[in-house]
Design a protein around this motif. Structure first.
Motif, PDB file in Angstrom:
ATOM      1  N   TRP B  35       0.951  -1.428   0.188  1.00 24.61           N
ATOM      2  CA  TRP B  35       0.001  -0.309   0.039  1.00 24.61           C
ATOM      3  C   TRP B  35       0.909   1.311  -0.247  1.00 24.61           C
ATOM      4  O   TRP B  35       1.393   1.668   0.348  1.00 24.61           O
ATOM      5  CB  TRP B  35      -1.044  -0.099   0.618  1.00 24.61           C
ATOM      6  CG  TRP B  35      -1.924   1.072   1.296  1.00 24.61           C
ATOM      7  CD1 TRP B  35      -1.480   2.428   1.807  1.00 24.61           C
ATOM      8  CD2 TRP B  35      -3.302   0.816   0.821  1.00 24.61           C
ATOM      9  NE1 TRP B  35      -2.645   3.324   1.308  1.00 24.61           N
ATOM     10  CE2 TRP B  35      -3.531   2.966   0.839  1.00 24.61           C
ATOM     11  CE3 TRP B  35      -3.883   0.409  -0.387  1.00 24.61           C
ATOM     12  CZ2 TRP B  35      -4.631   2.996   0.136  1.00 24.61           C
ATOM     13  CZ3 TRP B  35      -4.576   1.152  -0.967  1.00 24.61           C
ATOM     14  CH2 TRP B  35      -5.973   2.159  -0.339  1.00 24.61           C
ATOM     15  N   CYS B  87      -5.890   6.377  -4.137  1.00 24.03           N
ATOM     16  CA  CYS B  87      -7.113   5.821  -4.604  1.00 24.03           C
ATOM     17  C   CYS B  87      -6.061   5.455  -6.288  1.00 24.03           C
ATOM     18  O   CYS B  87      -7.437   4.361  -6.840  1.00 24.03           O
ATOM     19  CB  CYS B  87      -7.811   6.632  -5.497  1.00 24.03           C
ATOM     20  SG  CYS B  87      -9.083   7.246  -3.930  1.00 24.03           S
ATOM     21  N   GLN B  89      -3.391   2.859  -6.320  1.00 24.02           N
ATOM     22  CA  GLN B  89      -2.216   1.426  -6.474  1.00 24.02           C
ATOM     23  C   GLN B  89      -1.638   1.053  -7.489  1.00 24.02           C
ATOM     24  O   GLN B  89      -2.666   0.229  -8.366  1.00 24.02           O
ATOM     25  CB  GLN B  89      -2.411   1.322  -5.196  1.00 24.02           C
ATOM     26  CG  GLN B  89      -3.389   1.913  -3.978  1.00 24.02           C
ATOM     27  CD  GLN B  89      -2.183   2.481  -3.029  1.00 24.02           C
ATOM     28  OE1 GLN B  89      -1.700   1.731  -2.563  1.00 24.02           O
ATOM     29  NE2 GLN B  89      -2.269   3.581  -2.501  1.00 24.02           N
ATOM     30  N   ASP B  92      -2.651  -3.023  -7.561  1.00 20.42           N
ATOM     31  CA  ASP B  92      -4.051  -2.657  -8.174  1.00 20.42           C
ATOM     32  C   ASP B  92      -4.870  -2.507  -9.715  1.00 20.42           C
ATOM     33  O   ASP B  92      -5.491  -1.740  -9.888  1.00 20.42           O
ATOM     34  CB  ASP B  92      -4.984  -1.754  -6.788  1.00 20.42           C
ATOM     35  CG  ASP B  92      -5.181  -2.917  -6.130  1.00 20.42           C
ATOM     36  OD1 ASP B  92      -4.579  -3.659  -5.691  1.00 20.42           O
ATOM     37  OD2 ASP B  92      -5.753  -1.271  -5.036  1.00 20.42           O
ATOM     38  N   LEU B  96      -8.160   0.689  -7.777  1.00 22.29           N
ATOM     39  CA  LEU B  96      -8.246   0.511  -6.628  1.00 22.29           C
ATOM     40  C   LEU B  96      -8.745  -0.605  -5.861  1.00 22.29           C
ATOM     41  O   LEU B  96      -9.729  -0.699  -6.637  1.00 22.29           O
ATOM     42  CB  LEU B  96      -9.050   2.136  -5.667  1.00 22.29           C
ATOM     43  CG  LEU B  96      -9.188   1.745  -4.064  1.00 22.29           C
ATOM     44  CD1 LEU B  96      -7.770   1.337  -3.603  1.00 22.29           C
ATOM     45  CD2 LEU B  96     -10.000   2.564  -3.175  1.00 22.29           C
ATOM     46  N   SER B 100      -8.096  -3.758  -1.984  1.00 24.10           N
ATOM     47  CA  SER B 100      -6.810  -3.501  -0.689  1.00 24.10           C
ATOM     48  C   SER B 100      -7.973  -2.386  -0.019  1.00 24.10           C
ATOM     49  O   SER B 100      -7.299  -2.574   1.611  1.00 24.10           O
ATOM     50  CB  SER B 100      -6.431  -2.299  -2.198  1.00 24.10           C
ATOM     51  OG  SER B 100      -5.548  -3.417  -2.698  1.00 24.10           O
ATOM     52  N   LEU B 114      -7.708   7.551   2.890  1.00 25.78           N
ATOM     53  CA  LEU B 114      -9.005   6.888   1.595  1.00 25.78           C
ATOM     54  C   LEU B 114     -10.053   7.012   1.934  1.00 25.78           C
ATOM     55  O   LEU B 114     -10.961   7.160   1.052  1.00 25.78           O
ATOM     56  CB  LEU B 114      -8.500   5.390   1.410  1.00 25.78           C
ATOM     57  CG  LEU B 114      -9.009   4.617   0.658  1.00 25.78           C
ATOM     58  CD1 LEU B 114      -9.773   5.306  -0.387  1.00 25.78           C
ATOM     59  CD2 LEU B 114      -8.824   3.175   0.738  1.00 25.78           C
ATOM     60  N   ARG B 460      -7.585  -5.399 -10.449  1.00 29.77           N
ATOM     61  CA  ARG B 460      -8.587  -4.360  -9.581  1.00 29.77           C
ATOM     62  C   ARG B 460      -9.906  -4.686  -9.340  1.00 29.77           C
ATOM     63  O   ARG B 460     -11.118  -3.840  -9.916  1.00 29.77           O
ATOM     64  CB  ARG B 460      -8.799  -2.944 -11.243  1.00 29.77           C
ATOM     65  CG  ARG B 460      -8.127  -3.385 -12.244  1.00 29.77           C
ATOM     66  CD  ARG B 460      -8.335  -2.146 -12.783  1.00 29.77           C
ATOM     67  NE  ARG B 460      -7.754  -2.423 -14.020  1.00 29.77           N
ATOM     68  CZ  ARG B 460      -9.018  -2.446 -14.905  1.00 29.77           C
ATOM     69  NH1 ARG B 460      -9.869  -2.036 -14.559  1.00 29.77           N
ATOM     70  NH2 ARG B 460      -8.408  -2.108 -16.599  1.00 29.77           N
TER      71      ARG B 460
END
Lengths: 258, 502
Positions: B35, B87, B89, B92, B96, B100, B114, B460
């Protein structure tokens, strides 16, 4: 008077699928689900005057099975060619109307349909090579056809001609673009109904064509639009020599810059 | 899709390999580098791999690594401590995943930026400490998007809409909220959408043709530059350029009231334009660029963008080599079977036709016909990317009744068309998200959503703009229902395996 006589002839041209005859009728379209790959389904429409079912699949605008259509076209020369289960109309034009129809679909019933072939009238991609027209540049005229009562730029028909016009204007750095739009406002009898375009559609066509030029980069001040009722049919290649559709056009004249 | 539980297989590859080598026991929490937090100051490498449920996603940063300290994409701006990366990442697919989000809620809770009240909760007026107030983000990966009503055009002037909108159901409370609702001083409509991937922009911005056949018009013109643009940004096409998108995002998602300065925008543009994302390896199928195949992001970086697959490089022909028996080992292995399945999926994607009905953007107003027989590649037609070469606003029915799957967690709006009825729904439409119509103000555009890129899907979930497909199989099942395709079970699996490999 000559014009009225021509349209009157069209309105009564029914009863038999005469090769080369130009037809005009209203109908609820029927979809036949032939499957010869993408875009291979068939569109059929029956002329109420004659009871003959026509194959209208080759029209640039395809039908919507929920809505009535105005069909215009010419009976094809080869009666043996029957891929869809209807008398083939060539140079067919379909205008989708704001009138509801009951949707209906037929199975293929052994008809093969048509394998999709990219039509000749398709816009080239931006990444394709493009040569400037040879000098001296001269004024050129373009004609843009429209469906009945519509200002929508028809895919793989009107867009092809309009793209040629806009491209020419860009290539020759047009100093003036004159746009004259027409509407077929004179009522004609089609399948027993009086059919005429709304007068306002001519202006809408003019403005839409103007937007094509300006959005592609032609300065607004060089584009001049006018509109009026159509008076005389002028069949040409853009309308596949059909009479009635030639009243629903926009004329463009492009004058090159210095 | 299995729950995203941050097992060791989910770690960045390098970290996992090191741990495996030295025999370290499984740690209780995920390694810190999955993250990306704002202001961490990490280096963004030229090649960045993350595992997901199906294999490894690779992100290429063409031109070499960057330091993210003080970089505008990674820097927290605004009062909530959010950054663009929050948002979008890397693990991902620069989007997002709901998994996650769930992990961040469990690990950090409502303090994580977030979950900022403005759009990381179901409504800013709700108690922000409660999980229930963030349920759409946590459970469905959905961000609140507040759209002005009436819509505003590109010059921020009101659009005269040809429909009215009323709230039928409001499970979040936000559309009827006195501060945030449609009748509040803000006059906002809250819809809930998945963040779009910030990568592969060469393709998203590509213009294959000068015209949009769906609209019968030239491509839209960016008011900032006066130049045409692809029209493929944002689910509802509300902004036309990345610069506008950044300014819009800064003012909404980041709650950064001042517009980003030119240096920030240039820095983000540079970063985003160099990012290419795709699945690189499949856990069963192995390397997706092996034995003649051309999966993975390198091919994306090296290929011209905006090409129509039907006239050039066929869509998903990256896996054509796997269609040839000689190119793969006939050993009966799971790897071979997977590769053959992917190749079949690619062919199905291109060649399997079905009747497309009542889908504005396809069956109206452009004259393709209603119905029209075609396949996935009709709209997903761009080589290498699977989005639409033309501006891709299409109504698949994912948000409009009767086609949409039940979604009691989402708001429901009643649209009444004031002029011409909608060509397929008539005068009245029930929708959970009017989509493109919230930009154009046209009833005929209700439910039209811009097609997405199909790359990096494995990283995702969930899918569709409203997250209605929980997993890749959910996508295929939706299409199968919507268009009565009647895929066999094997065909569905082939399609899923293809999507996994993109």
């Amino acid at each position: 008077m000559k014009f009225l006589a021509v349209l009157g002839l069209l309105a009564t041209a029914s009863g038999a699928a005469t090769t080369g005859a130009e037809l005009r009728f209203l109908s609820c379209p029927v979809y036949r689900d032939t499957d010869a790959g993408k875009k291979s389904g068939c569109w059929l429409a029956t002329d109420p005057a004659s009871g003959i079912r026509y194959d209208i699949t080759t029209a640039p605008t395809k039908a919507d099975w929920n809505r009535a259509v105005l069909v215009e076209g010419r009976v094809a020369a080869n009666p043996a060619d029957n891929p869809c289960g209807g008398v083939v109309l060539e140079a067919a034009r379909v205008s989708v109307l704001d009138r509801p129809c009951t949707r209906h679909m037929l199975p293929a019933e052994g008809f093969p349909g048509r394998k999709f072939v990219l039509p000749d009238r398709n816009v080239r991609p931006l990444y394709a090579s493009h040569d400037l027209p040879p000098k001296p540049w001269v004024a050129q005229n373009f004609i843009i056809p429209f469906d009945f009562d519509s200002d929508f730029i028809t895919y793989q028909l009107s867009d092809y001609y309009l793209d040629r016009a806009v491209s020419y204007a860009l290539d020759v750095r047009a100093s003036r673009v004159d746009i004259m739009a027409y509407a077929a406002t004179k009522p004609t009898l089609v399948s027993g109904e009086r059919l005429a375009e709304d007068r306002a559609i001519a202006r809408s066509r003019a403005e839409r064509v103007r937007d094509w030029f300006t959005m592609r980069g032609i300065p607004l001040q060089v584009v001049h639009i006018r509109w009026q009722d159509a008076k005389v049919p002028r069949p040409g290649p853009e309308t596949d020599m059909l009479v009635a559709p030639s009243l629903r056009v926009v004329d463009i004249r492009i004058t090159p810059g210095a | 899709m299995a729950a995203f539980n941050f097992r060791p297989m989910m770690w960045p590859i390098a970290a996992a390999a090191i741990l495996a080598t030295v025999g370290i026991a499984q740690p209780p929490s995920p390694p810190p580098d999955r993250w990306w937090k704002p202001d961490e100051g990490r280096r963004f490498p030229a090649v960045l791999d993350y595992e997901n449920d199906y294999g490894v996603l690779r992100t290429l940063l063409i031109g070499g690594p960057i330091e993210t300290r003080d970089h505008a994409f990674f820097r927290a701006i605004g009062p909530d401590g959010r950054a663009c990366v929050t948002c979008h990442q890397p693990a991902d697919g620069m989007s997002l995943s709901a998994a996650s989000v769930q992990h961040q809620w469990q690990a950090v809770g409502p303090r994580d930026p977030l979950f900022a009240a403005y759009d990381g909760s179901n409504c800013p007026s709700l108690p922000q400490q409660d999980r229930a107030s963030h349920s759409l983000l946590i459970d469905h990966g959905l961000i609140r998007i507040a759209r002005p009503w009436p819509p505003l055009d590109q010059n921020r002037k009101p659009v005269k809409a040809d429909f009215t909108i009323e709230v039928v159901r409001d499970p979040t409370g936000c559309n009827l909220d006195p501060q945030w609702g449609i009748d509040s001083a803000r006059h906002q409509i809250s819809v809930f959408r998945r963040p779009r991937p910030v990568a592969n922009f060469k393709y998203i911005e590509a213009m294959g043709f000068a015209y949009d056949p769906k609209a019968g018009m030239p491509l839209p013109v960016d008011p900032d530059t006066g130049k045409p643009v692809s029209g493929n940004l944002m689910a509802d096409g509300r902004v036309l350029s990345l610069q506008s998108q950044m300014r819009e995002a800064a003012g909404t998602h980041l709650q950064f009231m001042k517009a980003m300065d030119r240096k920030d925008i240039a820095q983000i543009l540079d970063f985003e334009s160099r990012l290419y994302v795709a699945q690189q390896t499949d856990r069963v199928g192995g390397a997706l660029e092996a034995d003649g195949a051309e999966g993975g992001p390198r091919k994306l970086a090296d290929s011209p963008a905006g090409r129509l697959g039907s006239q050039g490089v066929a869509i998903w022909s990256e896996f054509a080599a796997w269609e040839k028996p000689a190119a793969i080992v006939k050993d009966g292995s799971a790897q071979t079977a997977f590769r053959q399945s992917v190749a079949r999926g690619a062919r199905l994607f291109r060649d399997r036709t079905f009747l497309i009905t009542d889908s504005a953007g396809i069956t109206s107003p452009v004259g393709f016909g209603n119905p029209v027989r075609n396949g996935c590649a009709f709209c997903h037609n761009m080589s290498q990317m699977g989005m639409d070469v033309a501006p891709g606003q299409v109504d698949l029915g994912t948000t409009n009744q009767p086609f949409a799957d039940p979604a009691p967690h989402l708001p429901l709006f009643r649209i009444r068309c004031l002029g011409k009825p909608h060509p397929h729904y008539g005068k009245m439409i029930l929708t959970s998200d009017p989509g493109y119509a919230l930009t154009t103000g046209r009833c005929a555009d209700v439910g039209r959503i811009t097609l997405q890129t199909l790359r990096g899907l494995s990283a995702r979930a969930p899918y569709f703009s409203n997250g209605s497909a929980r997993d890749l199989r959910g996508i295929i099942d939706y299409y199968d229902r919507r268009y009565d395709i009647r895929y066999t079970e094997q065909e569905k699996q082939d399609m899923v395996n293809l999507l996994k490999s993109l």
